[in-house]
Design a protein around this motif. Structure first.
Motif, PDB file in Angstrom:
ATOM      1  N   PRO A  27      13.269  18.858  -7.263  1.00  0.00           N
ATOM      2  CA  PRO A  27      13.695  20.070  -6.542  1.00  0.00           C
ATOM      3  C   PRO A  27      14.892  19.769  -5.643  1.00  0.00           C
ATOM      4  N   SER A  28      15.486  20.811  -5.102  1.00  0.00           N
ATOM      5  CA  SER A  28      16.599  20.635  -4.167  1.00  0.00           C
ATOM      6  C   SER A  28      16.153  19.769  -2.996  1.00  0.00           C
ATOM      7  N   LYS A  29      16.962  18.792  -2.646  1.00  0.00           N
ATOM      8  CA  LYS A  29      16.604  17.876  -1.555  1.00  0.00           C
ATOM      9  C   LYS A  29      16.606  18.564  -0.185  1.00  0.00           C
ATOM     10  N   GLU A  30      17.107  19.788  -0.139  1.00  0.00           N
ATOM     11  CA  GLU A  30      17.111  20.525   1.126  1.00  0.00           C
ATOM     12  C   GLU A  30      15.818  21.303   1.352  1.00  0.00           C
ATOM     13  N   MET A  31      14.985  21.398   0.302  1.00  0.00           N
ATOM     14  CA  MET A  31      13.752  22.181   0.431  1.00  0.00           C
ATOM     15  C   MET A  31      12.766  21.496   1.366  1.00  0.00           C
ATOM     16  N   ARG A  32      12.327  22.201   2.373  1.00  0.00           N
ATOM     17  CA  ARG A  32      11.363  21.644   3.329  1.00  0.00           C
ATOM     18  C   ARG A  32       9.968  22.153   2.963  1.00  0.00           C
ATOM     19  N   THR A  33       9.457  21.623   1.843  1.00  0.00           N
ATOM     20  CA  THR A  33       8.222  22.149   1.272  1.00  0.00           C
ATOM     21  C   THR A  33       7.145  21.085   1.110  1.00  0.00           C
ATOM     22  N   TYR A  34       7.538  19.823   1.073  1.00  0.00           N
ATOM     23  CA  TYR A  34       6.600  18.775   0.637  1.00  0.00           C
ATOM     24  C   TYR A  34       6.382  17.742   1.742  1.00  0.00           C
ATOM     25  N   GLY A  35       5.298  16.967   1.532  1.00  0.00           N
ATOM     26  CA  GLY A  35       5.092  15.774   2.329  1.00  0.00           C
ATOM     27  C   GLY A  35       5.852  14.607   1.693  1.00  0.00           C
ATOM     28  N   THR A  36       5.403  13.391   1.975  1.00  0.00           N
ATOM     29  CA  THR A  36       6.092  12.241   1.412  1.00  0.00           C
ATOM     30  C   THR A  36       5.100  11.108   1.165  1.00  0.00           C
ATOM     31  N   ARG A  42       0.839  -1.203   0.000  1.00  0.00           N
ATOM     32  CA  ARG A  42       0.000   0.000   0.000  1.00  0.00           C
ATOM     33  C   ARG A  42       0.874   1.254   0.000  1.00  0.00           C
ATOM     34  N   VAL A  43       0.452   2.271  -0.762  1.00  0.00           N
ATOM     35  CA  VAL A  43       1.099   3.581  -0.769  1.00  0.00           C
ATOM     36  C   VAL A  43       0.193   4.570  -0.043  1.00  0.00           C
ATOM     37  N   TYR A  44       0.775   5.374   0.839  1.00  0.00           N
ATOM     38  CA  TYR A  44      -0.019   6.388   1.540  1.00  0.00           C
ATOM     39  C   TYR A  44       0.812   7.650   1.714  1.00  0.00           C
ATOM     40  N   PHE A  45       0.139   8.753   2.043  1.00  0.00           N
ATOM     41  CA  PHE A  45       0.769  10.062   2.102  1.00  0.00           C
ATOM     42  C   PHE A  45       0.920  10.526   3.546  1.00  0.00           C
ATOM     43  N   ILE A  46       2.082  11.113   3.862  1.00  0.00           N
ATOM     44  CA  ILE A  46       2.296  11.766   5.153  1.00  0.00           C
ATOM     45  C   ILE A  46       2.465  13.262   4.885  1.00  0.00           C
ATOM     46  N   ARG A  47       1.579  14.040   5.491  1.00  0.00           N
ATOM     47  CA  ARG A  47       1.620  15.487   5.298  1.00  0.00           C
ATOM     48  C   ARG A  47       2.759  16.094   6.122  1.00  0.00           C
ATOM     49  N   GLY A  48       3.332  17.183   5.635  1.00  0.00           N
ATOM     50  CA  GLY A  48       4.369  17.880   6.389  1.00  0.00           C
ATOM     51  C   GLY A  48       5.169  18.800   5.507  1.00  0.00           C
ATOM     52  N   HIS A  49       6.078  19.548   6.128  1.00  0.00           N
ATOM     53  CA  HIS A  49       7.025  20.383   5.393  1.00  0.00           C
ATOM     54  C   HIS A  49       8.401  19.751   5.613  1.00  0.00           C
ATOM     55  N   LEU A  50       8.714  18.806   4.732  1.00  0.00           N
ATOM     56  CA  LEU A  50       9.870  17.939   4.928  1.00  0.00           C
ATOM     57  C   LEU A  50      10.865  18.118   3.795  1.00  0.00           C
ATOM     58  N   ASN A  51      12.164  18.024   4.133  1.00  0.00           N
ATOM     59  CA  ASN A  51      13.140  17.873   3.062  1.00  0.00           C
ATOM     60  C   ASN A  51      13.251  16.383   2.737  1.00  0.00           C
ATOM     61  N   PHE A  52      14.098  16.048   1.779  1.00  0.00           N
ATOM     62  CA  PHE A  52      14.150  14.664   1.308  1.00  0.00           C
ATOM     63  C   PHE A  52      14.575  13.703   2.416  1.00  0.00           C
ATOM     64  N   LYS A  53      15.580  14.075   3.183  1.00  0.00           N
ATOM     65  CA  LYS A  53      16.058  13.210   4.258  1.00  0.00           C
ATOM     66  C   LYS A  53      14.987  13.016   5.318  1.00  0.00           C
ATOM     67  N   GLU A  54      14.292  14.082   5.676  1.00  0.00           N
ATOM     68  CA  GLU A  54      13.224  13.989   6.678  1.00  0.00           C
ATOM     69  C   GLU A  54      12.060  13.151   6.161  1.00  0.00           C
ATOM     70  N   ALA A  55      11.822  13.212   4.850  1.00  0.00           N
ATOM     71  CA  ALA A  55      10.738  12.420   4.257  1.00  0.00           C
ATOM     72  C   ALA A  55      11.014  10.931   4.409  1.00  0.00           C
ATOM     73  N   GLY A  56      12.247  10.527   4.133  1.00  0.00           N
ATOM     74  CA  GLY A  56      12.600   9.127   4.295  1.00  0.00           C
ATOM     75  C   GLY A  56      12.476   8.668   5.728  1.00  0.00           C
TER      76      GLY A  56
END
Length: 341
Positions: free
Chosen positions: A326-335, A249-263
């Motif tokens: 986008p830049s992996k440092e951007m804390r803009t997206y969820g995952t 299953r794929v699901y979404f986690i909301r947040g303002h995360l950079n790539f490392k935080e998303a993982g």
């Protein structure tokens, strides 16, 4: 008299097969093409990844000292890979399909092939061959996986993959290079993409629904445009990948995360950051529909839209939208996370 007989014999030798006295009398049925094997009622078997599929092969009778050989025709090199050989009493498995392939044997005339836990690479053409001295005969069947084709390019731009890199990139995103048939079907279902990409047999194509200047011109009809076979080491294009149903299953986690935080957010839930193929599969088979951009395993940001709407990209067709890399440092997206069954 002797001369007439000689001319007659010469005429018989020169006559094309099926002419004059070699013809069957009117109304006489043609001999069956298959003497021992039954022609399959449905030559295409439809399935999904993870399912169990059976390719039918049934004998009318059991000839003496016969063998049945199952093989798969590999589209990348047009060779046949043996899967199983049986003499009715004993059998032997071969190749990478060996752990998942068996004979159904519902009765003594049944030589059907059953494949468990169907994988993406199992799609293709199979042959059931009766080996019986001079009377060898065979039937062909196609295993078709329901799935979705998607174009793929790396973070450093388009036309960066040679064939082997494209093949590896698809596999890293829980998919494989699409076959021509898969890409053609995707085009008939609306895939419209201007960048050329590799497919499994080493040819390069791009599907066009709406003819336009940057994609061959407005005068060319819609179609699956082709560059033909290219040099697998030197030539560089994008890739067309194919994936099927998920075992998870794929699901979404909301947040303002950079790539490392998303993982890390996915790992905190006992999951992994989703791959591109997994997101496409969830969109296709689970109707995942979210307006939120989320990080994926390759560093891209995408979101799946099942019901198009104005405030979710504005495009009229369903699909997986992309914000690129986008830049992996951007804390803009969820995952988007994936958890297996």
């Amino acid at each position: 008299m002797h001369r007439l007989l000689l001319l007659g014999c010469l005429w018989l030798l020169a006559a094309p097969p099926g002419s004059s006295i070699f013809q069957r009398p009117t109304g006489t049925p043609a001999p069956p093409h298959l003497q021992y094997l039954l022609e399959p009622l449905h030559p295409t078997v439809h399935t999904q990844r993870g399912a169990t599929a059976t390719l039918p092969c049934v004998l009318r009778a059991l000839p003496h000292n016969y063998r049945v050989k199952w093989s798969k025709v590999e589209p990348a090199n047009y060779r046949e890979s043996i899967i199983i050989i049986t003499n009715g009493l004993y059998h032997r498995n071969y190749g990478p399909l060996s752990p998942r392939a068996r004979l159904r044997r519902s009765h003594r005339y049944d030589a059907s092939l059953t494949i468990t836990d169907v994988a993406l690479e199992d799609e293709g053409r199979y042959r059931c061959q009766l080996v019986n001295g001079l009377e060898d005969e065979s039937i062909s069947l196609t295993l078709h996986l329901e799935g979705v084709v998607f174009p793929y390019q790396p973070s450093n731009g388009r036309y960066k993959f040679n064939y082997h890199e494209a093949k590896r990139a698809c596999e890293q995103q829980d998919s494989r290079l699409a076959t021509y048939q898969q890409l053609y079907k995707a085009w008939t279902e609306g895939l419209d993409w201007c960048n050329a990409g590799w497919i499994l047999d080493g040819t390069v194509h791009y599907p066009i629904i709406n003819s336009r200047e940057p994609c061959g011109g407005r005068l060319l009809l819609p179609g699956l445009r082709t560059y033909g076979a290219r040099d697998k080491l030197k030539d560089r294009f994008d890739a067309f990948c194919f994936t099927s149903a998920l075992q998870g299953r794929v699901y979404f986690i909301r947040g303002h995360l950079n790539f490392k935080e998303a993982g890390q957010a996915c790992r905190n839930h006992g999951a992994a950051i989703a791959k591109v193929g997994q997101l496409y599969s969830a969109w296709k088979f689970s109707q995942l529909d979210r307006c939120d951009g989320g990080w994926l395993e390759d560093g891209s940001v995408r979101y799946p839209i099942t019901t198009p709407r104005e405030r979710c990209g504005g495009l009229p067709e369903p699909g997986v939208r992309s914000f690129g890399f986008p830049s992996k440092e951007m804390r803009t997206y969820g995952t988007y996370c994936f958890v297996g069954k």
